[in-house]
Enzyme design. Structure first.
Site, PDB file in Angstrom:
ATOM      1  N   GLU A 181       0.831  -1.204   0.000  1.00  0.00           N
ATOM      2  CA  GLU A 181       0.000   0.000   0.000  1.00  0.00           C
ATOM      3  C   GLU A 181       0.868   1.259   0.000  1.00  0.00           C
ATOM      4  OE1 GLU A 181      -1.995   0.979   3.922  1.00  0.00           O
ATOM      5  OE2 GLU A 181      -1.435  -1.116   4.213  1.00  0.00           O
ATOM      6  N   LYS A 226       2.530   4.574   1.214  1.00  0.00           N
ATOM      7  CA  LYS A 226       2.817   5.061   2.569  1.00  0.00           C
ATOM      8  C   LYS A 226       2.394   6.521   2.650  1.00  0.00           C
ATOM      9  CE  LYS A 226       6.153   4.948   6.255  1.00  0.00           C
ATOM     10  NZ  LYS A 226       5.707   6.203   6.828  1.00  0.00           N
ATOM     11  N   ASP A 250       1.795  10.224   4.004  1.00  0.00           N
ATOM     12  CA  ASP A 250       2.603  11.106   4.830  1.00  0.00           C
ATOM     13  C   ASP A 250       1.679  11.839   5.800  1.00  0.00           C
ATOM     14  OD1 ASP A 250       4.858  12.190   5.790  1.00  0.00           O
ATOM     15  OD2 ASP A 250       5.190  13.580   4.125  1.00  0.00           O
ATOM     16  N   TYR A 308      -4.939   1.303   8.371  1.00  0.00           N
ATOM     17  CA  TYR A 308      -4.033   0.367   7.706  1.00  0.00           C
ATOM     18  C   TYR A 308      -3.838  -0.960   8.425  1.00  0.00           C
ATOM     19  CZ  TYR A 308      -0.388   2.456  10.709  1.00  0.00           C
ATOM     20  OH  TYR A 308       0.348   2.914  11.773  1.00  0.00           O
ATOM     21  N   LYS A 319      11.124   3.717   0.365  1.00  0.00           N
ATOM     22  CA  LYS A 319      10.926   5.158   0.200  1.00  0.00           C
ATOM     23  C   LYS A 319      11.166   5.569  -1.240  1.00  0.00           C
ATOM     24  CE  LYS A 319      10.076   6.373   4.465  1.00  0.00           C
ATOM     25  NZ  LYS A 319      10.619   7.490   5.154  1.00  0.00           N
ATOM     26  N   CYS A 359      32.144  41.791   4.206  1.00  0.00           N
ATOM     27  CA  CYS A 359      31.208  41.016   5.025  1.00  0.00           C
ATOM     28  C   CYS A 359      29.836  41.701   5.041  1.00  0.00           C
ATOM     29  CB  CYS A 359      31.763  40.908   6.443  1.00  0.00           C
ATOM     30  SG  CYS A 359      30.576  40.231   7.595  1.00  0.00           S
ATOM     31  N   CYS A 390      29.368  43.161   8.781  1.00  0.00           N
ATOM     32  CA  CYS A 390      30.186  44.199   9.414  1.00  0.00           C
ATOM     33  C   CYS A 390      30.993  45.024   8.414  1.00  0.00           C
ATOM     34  CB  CYS A 390      31.135  43.574  10.439  1.00  0.00           C
ATOM     35  SG  CYS A 390      32.484  42.639   9.700  1.00  0.00           S
ATOM     36  N   CYS A 393      34.657  36.152   6.765  1.00  0.00           N
ATOM     37  CA  CYS A 393      34.800  37.515   7.248  1.00  0.00           C
ATOM     38  C   CYS A 393      36.110  37.553   8.040  1.00  0.00           C
ATOM     39  CB  CYS A 393      33.618  37.855   8.147  1.00  0.00           C
ATOM     40  SG  CYS A 393      33.887  39.302   9.154  1.00  0.00           S
ATOM     41  N   CYS A 438      33.051  41.346  14.285  1.00  0.00           N
ATOM     42  CA  CYS A 438      31.897  41.255  13.395  1.00  0.00           C
ATOM     43  C   CYS A 438      30.645  40.982  14.233  1.00  0.00           C
ATOM     44  CB  CYS A 438      32.100  40.122  12.387  1.00  0.00           C
ATOM     45  SG  CYS A 438      30.628  39.810  11.402  1.00  0.00           S
TER      46      CYS A 438
HETATM   47  O1  I6G Z   1       3.879   3.974  10.308  1.00  0.00           O
HETATM   48  C1  I6G Z   1       3.213   3.133   9.537  1.00  0.00           C
HETATM   49  C2  I6G Z   1       2.569   3.576   8.421  1.00  0.00           C
HETATM   50  C3  I6G Z   1       1.879   2.689   7.611  1.00  0.00           C
HETATM   51  C4  I6G Z   1       3.175   1.765   9.888  1.00  0.00           C
HETATM   52  C5  I6G Z   1       2.477   0.866   9.055  1.00  0.00           C
HETATM   53  C6  I6G Z   1       1.829   1.363   7.913  1.00  0.00           C
HETATM   54  O2  I6G Z   1       1.185   0.468   7.183  1.00  0.00           O
HETATM   55  C7  I6G Z   1       0.606   0.919   6.009  1.00  0.00           C
HETATM   56  N1  I6G Z   1       2.450  -0.441   9.372  1.00  0.00           N
HETATM   57  C8  I6G Z   1       3.083  -0.877  10.455  1.00  0.00           C
HETATM   58  C9  I6G Z   1       3.059  -2.322  10.756  1.00  0.00           C
HETATM   59  C10 I6G Z   1       3.775  -0.006  11.274  1.00  0.00           C
HETATM   60  N2  I6G Z   1       3.828   1.317  10.994  1.00  0.00           N
HETATM   61  C11 I6G Z   1       4.500  -0.478  12.465  1.00  0.00           C
END
Ligand code: I6G
Length: 695
Positions: free
Chosen positions: A125, A127, A129, A237, A327, A421, A424, A439, A445
């Site tokens: 899936e 991730k 933010d 999740y 990532k 600078c 000064c 500088c 300064c």
């Molecule tokens: O921090 C997390 C974001 C998303 C997660 C996570 C996750 O699953 C989509 N899944 C686990 C098992 C953990 N942190 C520990």
């Protein structure tokens, strides 16, 4: 039951069902105005007879009064964090590790005859933010919502979570356990983030740096009405604690499907795949789709689908072995270079800074980026009016990677190296073979004096309480001090002439300055602000030379003879003690009673000096750790102190000997180096989880 009670119950059920169709299935059956009509009807009944109000009524999402703080509550099961992979190779290694481990334990995989490494089922899936939260339902009703916190204890944000329309206050149907915990991510869609910042800017208020901060800020409002006004969303999740664990499917994917039936919003992009190749294809598809998604994502999460296999694999260093977040690499965006300014640092370095049209990159709004030095400007041939390509990985300082020149007629002139600078006006010098311009007036300064005095007084140095940057600025402006030595001649009468100082506060500062004369010798060395002499080096110097007299007489060879001190740092130390102005300040500090030697009985130079002095074994015993980037929930010093107390050996440089890198926000070259060297990297949240049991 009265007829109004019956009508209210029916309206609640109808509204709940419409909510579910709209938010969870994305398949509404009524128009917004019809929904509003039903809602108003229910509200009218409840207003006329408040005894009809139930906690799960859709009218009760924003019920609570503003509170003064969030209570801390323990998680039933710890909320851990995920390990990261930064490349295809790292993901493949993760997979191979798991397969090897499972085979060695004779775990039967789905199809043991399949090509080795191809038989594990993963749930994949995006991730998100956002902010991880835990929601606990008791007998089908939302009872508690907690932030992740340090993984063991979170903040109770129930009243705020209730305001999010995609959070069910009551579960659907009747087939749920007495206690059901789910975990998910609260986020703010990109468009909502842009809108919130637009209004904040118009109102002259502070803007949020990224959608994640905006979501966190919205969720941590003491007044739930404010949270309700922000279009937060949630995606669930996973399950957490379940009072009927054994009744749930083994497959994580199937569990998510069940959660969706119970009314939870599950990301429709989640997929169940088998083998590495399909995992990689899933990642590639999202790398392409990412800019079009309505919310920020920073990678893909892979989890072994079978709970039984997950259990066999267990955990390592507070992360599940059976999951990983791959990532995305640094995102790149284009923006306009408005101008190039020069800034003076504490050590006098004069650095070019690119002023940019603000732009969102890697989830953060960026309007400045360092250009490092004149060589870099020349290499890029960056000029005002050009467009630049900016790159920022999730947690790395933004970098200008290339320049797209403006048409010749619109292009600014090449930026000239500063000769004076900017703070000064003194000459700027650039040593042979050194890219950095400096500088030439370190002690006069104002920019450097401000930095060096603030550093001198800081907690880790002389620890003079009440002498922060603002007060230093006032002292300099009023010409009450020139150098650190002048602090020790300040009188309460002089201080009282300053704004904000009354008799009591003036006396307090004078006392704090006097008390600082007792700071240990290693901290006095650190306080001097010698280039590249941080706390660890200061400890080494104190331990090796034991007195200021010996240290100021040390030559390059004697300094380099100390383990961990190289020629560059040794050179800076020699250079510092070569300056008569510096020696004069030191003499005056000594005359004021400031500690100039190690205590007689500290034969080993232990105590504050001992690097990595282990007081308690723990997860950090013997680990060489490096902290980089900035931390949000503690200072770096505090983090280092706590790790040191648990046996860590903090260091400032990443090398092959480093065991662990803690990467805070805006981590840069050290993070890159650690990744190149294959050193384990954890973030602040993971650090807090590791430290939590040792509070
Ligand atoms: O921090 C997390 C974001 C998303 C997660 C996570 C996750 O699953 C989509 N899944 C686990 C098992 C953990 N942190 C520990």
């Amino acid at each position: 039951m009265t007829s109004s009670a019956k009508e209210a119950e029916q309206l609640r059920a109808e509204l709940l069902e419409h909510n579910y169709r709209y938010y969870i299935l994305d398949d509404p059956r009524v128009t917004d105005s019809e929904y509003d009509r039903l809602f108003r009807q229910l509200k009218m009944l409840e207003d006329a007879d408040p005894s009809l109000i139930t906690p799960d009524s859709p009218t009760q999402r924003v019920g609570a009064k503003p509170s003064s703080k969030f209570a801390s509550v323990k998680h039933r099961l710890p909320m851990l964090s995920l390990d990261n992979a930064f490349s295809e190779d790292e993901f493949r290694s993760f997979h191979q590790r798991l397969v090897g481990r499972l085979r060695s334990e004779n775990v039967r995989l789905d199809d043991a005859d399949a090509t080795p490494g191809q038989e594990l089922a993963y749930c994949c899936e995006p991730k998100l933010d956002g902010l991880a939260v835990s929601l606990v339902y008791e007998k089908g009703l939302l009872q508690t919502a907690l932030t992740r916190g340090d993984g063991y204890e979170g903040e109770d944000i129930t009243v705020n979570i209730r305001t999010i329309p995609t959070v069910p206050v009551k579960l659907r149907g009747h087939d749920f356990p007495d206690v059901l915990e789910v975990r998910g991510e609260v986020l703010l869609p990109k468009a909502a983030f842009a809108e919130i910042n637009r209004s904040a800017e118009a109102a002259g208020e502070k803007v949020f740096a990224n959608p994640r901060n905006a979501a966190a800020g919205s969720l941590r409002q003491l007044d739930p009405k404010i949270t309700a006004s922000r279009p937060l969303e949630i995606f669930i999740y996973s399950t957490g604690y379940l009072s009927n664990e054994a009744d749930w499917p083994d497959s994580h994917y199937e569990r998510l499907t069940r959660l969706r039936e119970l009314g939870f919003r599950i990301n429709a992009e989640i997929a169940l795949v088998t083998g590495v190749d399909d995992c990689l294809a899933y990642y590639d598809a999202f790398a392409t789709k990412r800019p079009e998604l309505p919310y920020e994502i920073d990678g893909i999460v892979y989890k072994i689908d079978s709970k039984a296999i997950q259990q066999k694999l267990g955990f390592v260093s507070r992360s599940p072995r059976w999951a990983i977040a791959r990532k995305f690499p640094a995102e790149e965006v284009q923006t306009r270079l408005q101008s190039i300014d020069f800034q003076v640092g504490r050590t006098g370095s004069v650095t070019p800074v690119a002023r940019l049209n603000p732009v969102l990159v890697g989830g953060v709004t960026v309007s400045n980026a360092t250009l490092h030095n004149m060589d870099e400007i020349a290499r890029l041939d960056a000029r005002p009016g050009d467009d630049v390509i900016l790159r920022r990985a999730g947690d790395v300082i933004p970098q200008i990677v290339s320049v797209i020149p403006a048409p010749a007629s619109e292009r600014g002139e090449p930026v000239a190296a500063p000769t004076h600078c900017p703070a000064c006006g003194a000459d700027v010098v650039r040593e042979e073979g050194n890219a950095v311009a400096r500088c030439s007036a370190p002690l006069s300064c104002p920019e450097q004096r401000k930095y060096s005095l603030t550093h001198f007084a800081s907690r880790r140095a002389m620890d003079i309480e009440g002498l922060g940057e603002k007060v230093v600025e006032m002292l300099l402006d009023a010409r009450l001090v020139d150098t650190a030595a002048d602090l020790y001649t300040l009188t309460t009468e002089q201080l009282e002439t300053l704004d904000r100082f009354a008799a009591k506060s003036a006396a307090k500062l004078v006392d704090a300055i006097a008390a600082s004369t007792g700071a240990p010798f290693n901290r006095v060395i650190y306080a001097l602000g010698i280039r590249e002499v941080g706390e660890t080096t200061a400890r080494l110097l104190a331990k090796a030379f034991r007195s200021m007299a010996a240290l100021r007489n040390a030559d390059q060879t004697a300094l380099e003879a100390i383990h961990d001190i190289g020629p560059i740092v040794a050179g800076h130390v020699v250079e510092f003690f070569d300056q008569p102005a510096n020696l004069e300040v030191i003499d005056r500090l000594a005359a004021a009673g400031v500690t100039m030697a190690e205590p007689e009985d500290a034969a080993t130079g232990a105590g504050d000096v001992s690097p990595g002095g282990t007081q308690e074994p723990g997860p950090f015993a013997g680990l060489r750790v490096v902290l980089t980037g900035s931390l949000e929930t503690m200072t770096r010093d505090e983090a280092e102190d706590r790790m040191r107390a648990l046996g860590a050996i903090p260091s400032s440089a990443v090398s092959a000997k480093t065991d662990l890198l803690i990467a805070g926000a805006k981590a840069g070259s050290k993070l890159k180096k650690a990744q190149t060297l294959g050193i384990k990297v954890i973030d602040e949240e993971e650090l807090r989880v590791m430290l939590a049991p040792f509070v």
